[in-house]
Design a protein around this motif. Sequence first.
Motif, PDB file in Angstrom:
ATOM      1  N   SER A 665      21.032  -8.440  17.053  1.00 37.98           N
ATOM      2  CA  SER A 665      21.175  -9.905  17.015  1.00 37.98           C
ATOM      3  C   SER A 665      22.580 -10.332  17.428  1.00 37.98           C
ATOM      4  N   LEU A 666      23.076  -9.743  18.497  1.00 38.13           N
ATOM      5  CA  LEU A 666      24.398 -10.086  19.019  1.00 38.13           C
ATOM      6  C   LEU A 666      24.259 -11.078  20.162  1.00 38.13           C
ATOM      7  N   PRO A 667      25.328 -11.821  20.458  1.00 37.91           N
ATOM      8  CA  PRO A 667      25.253 -12.769  21.582  1.00 37.91           C
ATOM      9  C   PRO A 667      24.972 -12.058  22.895  1.00 37.91           C
ATOM     10  N   ALA A 668      24.241 -12.722  23.757  1.00 35.12           N
ATOM     11  CA  ALA A 668      23.920 -12.150  25.060  1.00 35.12           C
ATOM     12  C   ALA A 668      25.198 -11.957  25.871  1.00 35.12           C
ATOM     13  N   GLY A 669      25.268 -10.855  26.565  1.00 37.95           N
ATOM     14  CA  GLY A 669      26.442 -10.565  27.370  1.00 37.95           C
ATOM     15  C   GLY A 669      27.518  -9.777  26.657  1.00 37.95           C
ATOM     16  N   THR A 670      27.311  -9.389  25.392  1.00 36.01           N
ATOM     17  CA  THR A 670      28.293  -8.586  24.667  1.00 36.01           C
ATOM     18  C   THR A 670      28.385  -7.194  25.286  1.00 36.01           C
ATOM     19  N   CYS A 671      29.601  -6.778  25.611  1.00 38.10           N
ATOM     20  CA  CYS A 671      29.815  -5.486  26.263  1.00 38.10           C
ATOM     21  C   CYS A 671      29.904  -4.369  25.227  1.00 38.10           C
ATOM     22  N   TRP A 672      29.473  -3.178  25.628  1.00 39.57           N
ATOM     23  CA  TRP A 672      29.476  -2.008  24.763  1.00 39.57           C
ATOM     24  C   TRP A 672      30.308  -0.899  25.407  1.00 39.57           C
ATOM     25  N   SER A 693      31.283  -5.478  16.096  1.00 39.45           N
ATOM     26  CA  SER A 693      30.224  -6.368  15.618  1.00 39.45           C
ATOM     27  C   SER A 693      28.868  -5.681  15.666  1.00 39.45           C
ATOM     28  N   GLY A 694      28.778  -4.583  16.395  1.00 33.44           N
ATOM     29  CA  GLY A 694      27.576  -3.757  16.409  1.00 33.44           C
ATOM     30  C   GLY A 694      27.940  -2.339  16.802  1.00 33.44           C
ATOM     31  N   TYR A 695      27.289  -1.372  16.177  1.00 27.75           N
ATOM     32  CA  TYR A 695      27.530   0.029  16.528  1.00 27.75           C
ATOM     33  C   TYR A 695      26.257   0.835  16.287  1.00 27.75           C
ATOM     34  N   ARG A 696      26.185   1.982  16.966  1.00 27.27           N
ATOM     35  CA  ARG A 696      25.034   2.879  16.824  1.00 27.27           C
ATOM     36  C   ARG A 696      25.531   4.315  16.956  1.00 27.27           C
ATOM     37  N   LEU A 697      25.322   5.097  15.911  1.00 24.70           N
ATOM     38  CA  LEU A 697      25.701   6.507  15.896  1.00 24.70           C
ATOM     39  C   LEU A 697      24.493   7.334  16.327  1.00 24.70           C
ATOM     40  N   VAL A 698      24.681   8.160  17.374  1.00 28.68           N
ATOM     41  CA  VAL A 698      23.589   8.898  18.006  1.00 28.68           C
ATOM     42  C   VAL A 698      23.909  10.381  17.935  1.00 28.68           C
ATOM     43  N   GLU A 699      22.886  11.186  17.664  1.00 32.45           N
ATOM     44  CA  GLU A 699      23.031  12.639  17.603  1.00 32.45           C
ATOM     45  C   GLU A 699      22.236  13.276  18.742  1.00 32.45           C
ATOM     46  N   PHE A 700      22.868  14.244  19.444  1.00 27.39           N
ATOM     47  CA  PHE A 700      22.202  14.925  20.551  1.00 27.39           C
ATOM     48  C   PHE A 700      22.136  16.424  20.255  1.00 27.39           C
ATOM     49  N   SER A 701      21.292  17.118  21.003  1.00 22.62           N
ATOM     50  CA  SER A 701      21.066  18.544  20.783  1.00 22.62           C
ATOM     51  C   SER A 701      22.171  19.359  21.446  1.00 22.62           C
ATOM     52  N   GLN A 702      22.635  20.377  20.757  1.00 26.52           N
ATOM     53  CA  GLN A 702      23.675  21.232  21.297  1.00 26.52           C
ATOM     54  C   GLN A 702      23.104  22.318  22.200  1.00 26.52           C
ATOM     55  N   LYS A 710      18.754  11.168  19.258  1.00 27.09           N
ATOM     56  CA  LYS A 710      18.118  10.334  18.245  1.00 27.09           C
ATOM     57  C   LYS A 710      19.170   9.533  17.489  1.00 27.09           C
ATOM     58  N   VAL A 711      18.757   8.374  17.024  1.00 27.34           N
ATOM     59  CA  VAL A 711      19.666   7.460  16.332  1.00 27.34           C
ATOM     60  C   VAL A 711      19.858   7.925  14.893  1.00 27.34           C
ATOM     61  N   VAL A 712      21.120   8.002  14.466  1.00 26.62           N
ATOM     62  CA  VAL A 712      21.449   8.397  13.099  1.00 26.62           C
ATOM     63  C   VAL A 712      21.758   7.186  12.235  1.00 26.62           C
ATOM     64  N   LEU A 713      22.515   6.235  12.788  1.00 23.94           N
ATOM     65  CA  LEU A 713      22.970   5.097  11.996  1.00 23.94           C
ATOM     66  C   LEU A 713      23.188   3.912  12.921  1.00 23.94           C
ATOM     67  N   THR A 714      22.822   2.725  12.448  1.00 24.63           N
ATOM     68  CA  THR A 714      23.031   1.479  13.179  1.00 24.63           C
ATOM     69  C   THR A 714      23.523   0.427  12.197  1.00 24.63           C
ATOM     70  N   GLY A 715      24.487  -0.364  12.614  1.00 23.22           N
ATOM     71  CA  GLY A 715      24.983  -1.391  11.703  1.00 23.22           C
ATOM     72  C   GLY A 715      26.022  -2.273  12.351  1.00 23.22           C
ATOM     73  N   GLN A 716      26.648  -3.094  11.508  1.00 22.72           N
ATOM     74  CA  GLN A 716      27.691  -4.029  11.911  1.00 22.72           C
ATOM     75  C   GLN A 716      28.825  -3.950  10.910  1.00 22.72           C
ATOM     76  N   MET A 717      30.017  -4.277  11.358  1.00 23.93           N
ATOM     77  CA  MET A 717      31.195  -4.260  10.494  1.00 23.93           C
ATOM     78  C   MET A 717      31.998  -5.524  10.762  1.00 23.93           C
ATOM     79  N   VAL A 718      32.176  -6.344   9.721  1.00 26.07           N
ATOM     80  CA  VAL A 718      32.971  -7.560   9.892  1.00 26.07           C
ATOM     81  C   VAL A 718      34.453  -7.261   9.870  1.00 26.07           C
TER      82      VAL A 718
END
Length: 744
Positions: A665-672, A693-702, A710-718
């Motif tokens: 639910s972030l504004p359109a055009g927000t860069c990552w 304002s948005g983040y996603r922690l992703v885990e990959f295979s070694q 696969k996604v491990v954690l998703t959230g926001q931090m003020v």
Amino acid sequence: KLILLDSLLQEIIMFSGDEDIDDDLEDDQLPPGLSHQLGQLILGAAQHFNADNQNLDINFFAPVFGGDEDFGMNPGDEDMYLLDSDSDSYMEDGEDSLQQIFTSLGDSHVIRRLSFHKNVENVYRFPRVTSESEHCYEEIYRLLEELELLCKVWRRRVEHPFTAHIAPHSPPPLPPSESCLREGEDYNSSDYEYDSDEEEDYDQLPPGGVNETLTKKKFCQSAKVFHQIFSSVKQFETFQRCVSKMKKYIFCVIFQLFLDALPPATRYSIPQELWEKIWKFTQNSYFRYKSSVPLCLDTTYYKSGLRSGSSTSPSMACLEVERVRDLFGALGDLHMLVFEVLYKNPHILQPSPMFELEVGGGGEDHCRSVWRAASQGVRTAFVRMQHLDLLLGEQMEGGGEGGGEKEVAGQVDLSVQLDTGCVAIADVPLQFAQCGYELDPPASVIVSQAVCPLVCLPGRYRMEGDRLGLVLVLVEVEKGEVVQVVETGHSYESHLIDVGSHRVRRKGGQGWKRHFCLTEDRVTLLARSVDTDQDKVKVWTYPVLGGGKVCTPTTPLVDSVLATPSPTSQFKHSTFVSISHTSSGVLLVHQSPYSLLTTLSLYCLTSGEMLLTLSWNEDVTLLSTTLTSRALLRSSTTSSIMLFSLQSGEVVQTWQEADLNTDLSLPAGTCWSGVFDSCPAVCQLLLHTHTLSGYRLVEFSQENEMVRPKVVLTGQMVEGVDGLGPNMCLVRAVLFTNTRREMV
């Protein structure tokens, strides 16, 4: 209706015909007498319209006069509140008249209990610290007393009938047997903590009494700020309990020092409860209306001193003084925030218009961000104070130099150590006496994306023909020793100067650091020469040998023309080129200045042979690499982030920024952006926005690089509304960054 509007029109025409009056009037003023008539006209029209339409009444015209949403200072409010000698300002006198203290509210008698935020004998005493200030445990205890009292005042305001119409964004359901107002509850002003027969609350107010109109406004304003900061009353009660626990802890420290100062025979002749009462008589009683001298001016109350006073180590005493000062300063920040919300206009919790323009959507979370930053600072400072007990206990028991402590710290999770403030900061002198090179300012230091004991300091030296050459000095930061020196033989100015469309310009920010890559065992750099005829790149890579060895100029590992113009191409400035190295080889990501084309090339570390090449008709930049064979790329053309495998030469996963913004639910055009975890044993990467304002922690295979992550954690931090710095490092799911803007 027509008669009323016609009379208004005639009045305007009559005044507009008088040129003398128009000359004396300002552009934003109505003619004399017309302002009052216009107000009466709108009131009459409101009553008239109400007879015909039930949807139009006096509330329809409320924005003209100011409604319930207007809780700030309005014209004329200067006559509605009373000021006495307690008025003060965060700025210089006369700079902002709206920063005065409201002393005519229903609970303004509480102000007279405070030793801080007071103007006593023209001396302002704010709970602030400097590098030279010294504080004691008694001042911390008084600060906690005042903070606890202000929190109770704030809680009573939220539960007051004046603020019953203000509810949180997601109010919790009420039990069937309860309502918002409880029968038999006294909601009038009362003493919040101590019962005293020597004072009456009303006598402590100004002669004009309570200003009920201003009280309603300020109560509603503070209740709104309360709901912006805290998601529920239970969260606020948790904070109150933390303040009470800190207050009890500081009291135990003070009282124990007080008992230790007594002779043993005298100490055990009286019960401890009586000693507590005796100790209270040795303290400043201004907080309880039993003294007329505030704490900041009192020089007679007893100070218990430091716990390390009997220690033989002067460093322990310095450590205790530092942590007492840090805790006092952290609590002072919260004290000033709460006081500003309750008895001033809380501008400090509201973002500036420029901030809302620069940080999209950050204004809504700014109030909560400021509070959480201050409360987290208090929590960290208090845990560091508690950690001092362990150090003093080890010293009393004759423990070692901290070897056991390091072993225990290694078993604690890294995020817990940082959250509780268990960090060590030390200044390490750098041994450059025998270096012989002129080094650049500290902001030019080149660091590794991973945890690395080395840093690279660029500098300059004299070459043949009196030209300045670029030199790289590798330093081991823990010892401050020079590990290796690399004389590149390349021009010193080339990595800082860029050729623009009309003139030579200095490269801004930290973009030039893309041309360097540093790890524990190798340093790599590139030099780019671009004009309207060709784009040529040279790459050098040097292994770290140690021992202070000086590496002389060598032939480039890569020396090739990566792009040439076509008859229909248009030359572009400010295209990016990035360099990195892994165990798979030297990775080069190059954007063509003549067309929309990006080339990814992988070269052998020893021979310079090209192992892999791949092109996109997009503007692609390199974000991060692992130590082995993965790279994280971002396409500004398609607004996407790609996980790339260097072994297979294919894109494993693509994240569209539009999908990430929709999911969070972030504004359109927000860069990552993105960064890999620098710990080799952790196969994770972090996708994030610049402000978190948005983040996603992703885990990959070694083992299998082609397995989709696969996604491990998703959230926001003020907390991240200030933005991240140019350098970031992810270590076991903990993101490190430096927010200081480096102007080099």
